[in-house]
Scaffold this active site. Structure first.
Site, short mmCIF file in Angstrom:
data_model
loop_
_atom_site.label_atom_id
_atom_site.label_comp_id
_atom_site.label_asym_id
_atom_site.label_seq_id
_atom_site.Cartn_x
_atom_site.Cartn_y
_atom_site.Cartn_z
N GLU A 469 -4.55 3.77 -4.10
CA GLU A 469 -3.43 2.97 -3.64
C GLU A 469 -2.16 3.81 -4.60
O GLU A 469 -1.20 2.89 -5.13
CB GLU A 469 -3.39 1.80 -3.93
CG GLU A 469 -4.54 1.03 -3.50
CD GLU A 469 -4.61 -0.81 -4.58
OE1 GLU A 469 -4.14 -0.77 -5.30
OE2 GLU A 469 -5.59 -1.13 -3.02
N GLU A 574 -10.58 -1.48 1.55
CA GLU A 574 -10.77 -2.87 0.30
C GLU A 574 -10.25 -3.73 1.29
O GLU A 574 -9.41 -3.89 2.36
CB GLU A 574 -10.07 -2.81 -0.44
CG GLU A 574 -10.37 -1.96 -1.82
CD GLU A 574 -9.21 -2.12 -2.82
OE1 GLU A 574 -8.69 -2.72 -2.90
OE2 GLU A 574 -9.38 -0.90 -4.03
#
Length: 815
Positions: A469, A574
């Site tokens: 991320e 995720e």
């Protein structure tokens, strides 16, 4: 259209959900406002600023200041298994740049749709055919050997017509009897010691043909229980701590561990999943995975008890930086050793058994750079988490589960969220230390890649997420792409190119559109694109869970389907079952909840979170609705890792406070599928993406061909560093420091006949450049300095910023 800017928390668009105002569910109308966007009246982005935080939790001001995780600090801009040899083993298993945004927020702050475009009716991936997962092999037991006895009539005849006895004949018979006894004395031990084990191995069984029978039969001459090396459903397995545990796996999985052959890859998670010494056909074999979040890289909402203990400390524990400081100061309470106790107890070998039994074939394991090294002043527990990652490799190998190793935190922080180690600002490719921190991150990647590319580990750790991320709009997609290509070169220098040569390199999309990554790296060898789609961090709605039944199909399916065709292997690293931001510490410690109107960034109250978090009182219909959402998500995303496997109990309430995020809890209480294959066909797509991936995308012909023009346009380092200026005007390290080579596991056993090699931690002996370190005699800024700070004067720059590509090792035969 969102434009990149140095303050990525501004003007965040959130993806609209397929809900309309005042939807009618049953006899009751629910206000279901669309997620806000720039065109929405009274649009305001859920954000957090200096004035929103308590005085003891203030964020640093200046360029690159980030919101806590989940708060929207980033923008999205536009044939059968093939057997392979196990390392050091004779055992084989024969079983089978568009800136138009469709995303508008952080993976922890975002919804994931396509803005003004609609996905309804668009093709997305699912496959309802049962044969998708391959045929089930059926074993056939060998017929037991019969015993021959002399016919009864012959004995009676001999008794009736016995010849006169002779001493000579008696002596001859005695000699013959002695010879027979001697032969039996030789043959019987030979059969059980040599012939029978070889017969079992030839039949494909890595251990006893019937371990359970061997244990129960007191006359059995097979190995004792402690020496059994394999078993299936119902067998007893000896755990690392010496205790025995019943292995339950109704999906045809088998465990395998032999202390004399510890790198054998004969284990198989399920019948439909290739064993570790077989080829996993990416694009055909689906990844059904789960994250082991909060284990080796802690997060407050996953392990709340760790943080609740120091909620009143000065400063309070809000990330692993402050948690580590609080622990070190609390010597009476266990000191920093409490962190290792967490490693020991939060995830254990039994979790891996349960994961395989749940039909899951992959785990994604977040680790942090402090598993490799730390610099003075960084409070993290150095290197200890690596010893527990080695345990994870052993357990994954034992139960046939593959690992996606995810680098979750790097020096300076790639996103400023609490899971990056320190809540605050982005110091990666941003600010005066942005390039130096990136150098250090590349060396962390290099050290890890050299370890996992060794023959002993490459068939278990098969994917490497090189950076979790990154807040792409802070450093820009060009700079991030250059880092990604350089990291790819680092990994391939360690492992080589081609199928089976080291891990897939997984890139997070950086919160840019998935479409913008197509063809960026040419025919790079075995790369994967990772997205983290979430629904729960946009505008909050009081719509019931039942209204989200097909939401994942409509907002995710088409885009993932398209990326599988244009980029190659694409998956969700995720996702969760959450549709609201309800839950303890979910937005961060002390930052409140949007749904209840307590969020520090503002927003009106929607309702009480009790209906979402009181899982002990979920109705059957609520559980069914959550399960339907999970199935739709799995089908739309195709290859996925649920976030996360386990949520720890609160020390205050004594229970899980964020149930939508725990796969384990959902299995136990009925809102997660017992078999993830049940998801296939949920979206009822009539035009799915058709496998296989192109040959070069899986390491076949053409893999690794990156055009010279691409390599030149994405040369490392970037010419300009965000908020830092020209690369020549910011500090850099020199590549002359000692390399912190990662150690292998310590092998122990009660009956080991030899000590197998665990490797030296370095797959490519020709890769001999030093580790990034400070230029002698120079002063550097703190790696975590505010990105708005000025560069030091005089400026220190190191040699070797443009690291030379290391030679790719030639293929070598495994011992």
């Amino acid at each position: 259209m969102a434009q990149p800017n140095p303050h990525p928390s501004n003007n965040i668009q959130y993806d609209p959900l397929p809900l309309t105002q005042d939807q009618d569910f049953g006899n009751q109308l629910y206000n279901a406002p669309p997620s806000p966007g720039p065109g929405t009246p009274n649009f305001s982005t859920p954000r957090i600023g200096q004035h929103d935080l308590p005085s003891d939790m203030a964020l640093p001001a200046g360029a690159g200041a980030s919101q806590p995780r989940f708060l929207g600090a980033a923008l999205y801009s536009e044939g059968g298994p093939q057997s392979r040899d196990s390392f050091a083993s004779s055992q084989h298993s024969l079983h089978g740049g568009d800136r138009g945004s469709e995303y508008n927020g952080s993976v922890y702050a975002l919804n994931d749709s396509v803005g003004s475009r609609t996905l309804t009716g668009s093709p997305y991936r699912d496959d309802p055919h049962d044969g998708y997962y391959g045929d089930n092999d059926q074993g056939h037991a060998m017929s037991p050997m019969g015993r021959s006895t002399a016919p009864k009539y012959l004995g009676e005849k001999q008794a009736m017509y016995a010849a006169p006895k002779s001493k000579r004949k008696v002596m001859i018979l005695a000699v013959l009897a002695s010879l027979i006894l001697l032969i039996l004395a030789v043959v019987i031990p030979l059969y059980f010691a040599v012939i029978r084990p070889r017969s079992n191995a030839a039949a494909g069984a890595p251990g006893s043909s019937d371990p359970a029978k061997d244990q129960d039969d007191p006359k059995s001459t097979a190995k004792p229980v402690s020496a059994l090396v394999s078993g299936g459903d119902g067998s007893m397995v000896t755990l690392d701590d010496g205790t025995q545990f019943k292995y339950v796996n109704s999906f045809g999985g088998r465990w395998y561990y032999d202390e004399n052959d510890p790198f054998n890859n004969g284990a198989k998670a399920q019948e439909w999943t290739p064993a570790l010494n077989e080829t996993f056909k990416y694009g055909i074999d689906r990844i059904h995975g789960v994250n082991l979040g909060g284990w080796l890289n802690t997060e407050p909402f996953i392990s709340p008890a760790l943080y609740e203990k120091y909620a009143s400390a000065t400063p309070p524990a809000i990330d692993e930086w402050t948690l580590s400081q609080a622990m070190r100061a609390d010597t009476a309470g266990g000191g920093i050793g409490q962190m290792e106790e967490h490693y020991k107890t939060f995830i254990t070998e039994k979790d891996f058994i349960e994961i395989a039994a749940a039909g899951l074939n992959y785990v994604r394991i977040p680790i942090a750079y402090w598993a490799v090294e730390v610099k003075p002043g960084e409070p993290f527990l150095e290197k200890v988490s690596w010893t527990y990652f080695l345990k994870a490799i052993k357990w994954a190998r034992k139960y046939g589960i593959r690992i996606n190793l995810d680098l979750h935190a790097i020096p300076g922080s790639q996103n400023g969220w609490n899971h990056s180690g320190r809540l605050g600002t982005v110091g990666f490719l941003n600010g005066p230390m942005g390039l130096a921190n990136a150098q250090r991150a590349l060396d962390t990647i290099r050290v890890i890649a050299e370890f996992i590319s060794q023959d002993q580990y490459k068939d278990v750790v098969t994917m490497f997420g090189i950076l979790n991320e990154p807040q792409g709009t802070t450093m820009g997609q060009d700079a991030l792409s250059r880092f990604y290509l350089e990291a790819y070169n680092v990994v391939r220098a360690a492992s080589g190119t081609g199928e089976g040569k080291g891990p897939y390199v997984s890139y997070h999309d950086g919160f840019f559109s998935r479409e913008s990554w197509a063809n960026v790296f040419g025919q790079a060898d075995r790369i994967a694109l990772d997205s983290h789609p979430y629904i729960c961090f946009g505008g909050q709605s009081d719509a019931p869970m039942s209204s989200y039944a097909n939401t994942p199909c409509s907002i995710w399916g088409s885009s993932f389907n398209a990326s599988m065709g244009s980029f190659g292997l694409t998956g969700a690293g995720e996702f969760s079952n959450a549709v609201t931001d309800c839950g303890l510490f979910l937005n961060g410690v002390g930052l409140g909840i949007r749904y209840e109107g307590t969020f520090k960034g503002g927003g009106a109250r929607v309702g009480s979170c009790d209906q979402w978090t009181d899982w002990q009182n979920y109705s059957p219909s609520m559980k069914s609705d959550i399960k339907q959402f999970a199935l739709a998500s799995m089908d739309a995303l195709q290859n996925w890792f649920f976030w996360t496997w386990k949520i720890g109990n609160s020390s205050v309430s004594g229970k899980v406070e964020t149930p939508a995020w725990s796969y384990q809890l959902g299995l136990e209480h009925g809102w997660m599928p017992k078999d993830p294959r049940e998801a296939a066909g949920t979206c009822k797509n009539a035009n799915p993406w058709q496998p296989p991936l192109q040959a070069w995308q899986t390491g076949g012909a053409g893999a690794g061909q990156i055009p010279a023009a691409v390599s030149s346009s994405l040369a490392w380092p970037p010419s300009v560093i965000s908020n830092g200026g020209p690369a020549s005007a910011v500090p850099t390290y020199t590549q002359t420091g000692p390399i912190p080579t990662l150690p292998g596991p310590t092998l122990t056993g009660t009956s080991m006949t030899a000590t197998p090699s665990v490797g030296n931690g370095w797959a490519n002996a020709n890769d001999n450049a030093g580790y990034a370190t400070e230029v002698a005699g120079c002063s550097y800024l703190d790696p975590w300095v505010n990105p708005a700070s000025a560069a030091p004067a005089p400026l220190c720059t190191g040699a070797g910023v443009r690291r030379e590509a290391q030679p790719v090792p030639e293929p070598t035969a495994a011992p």
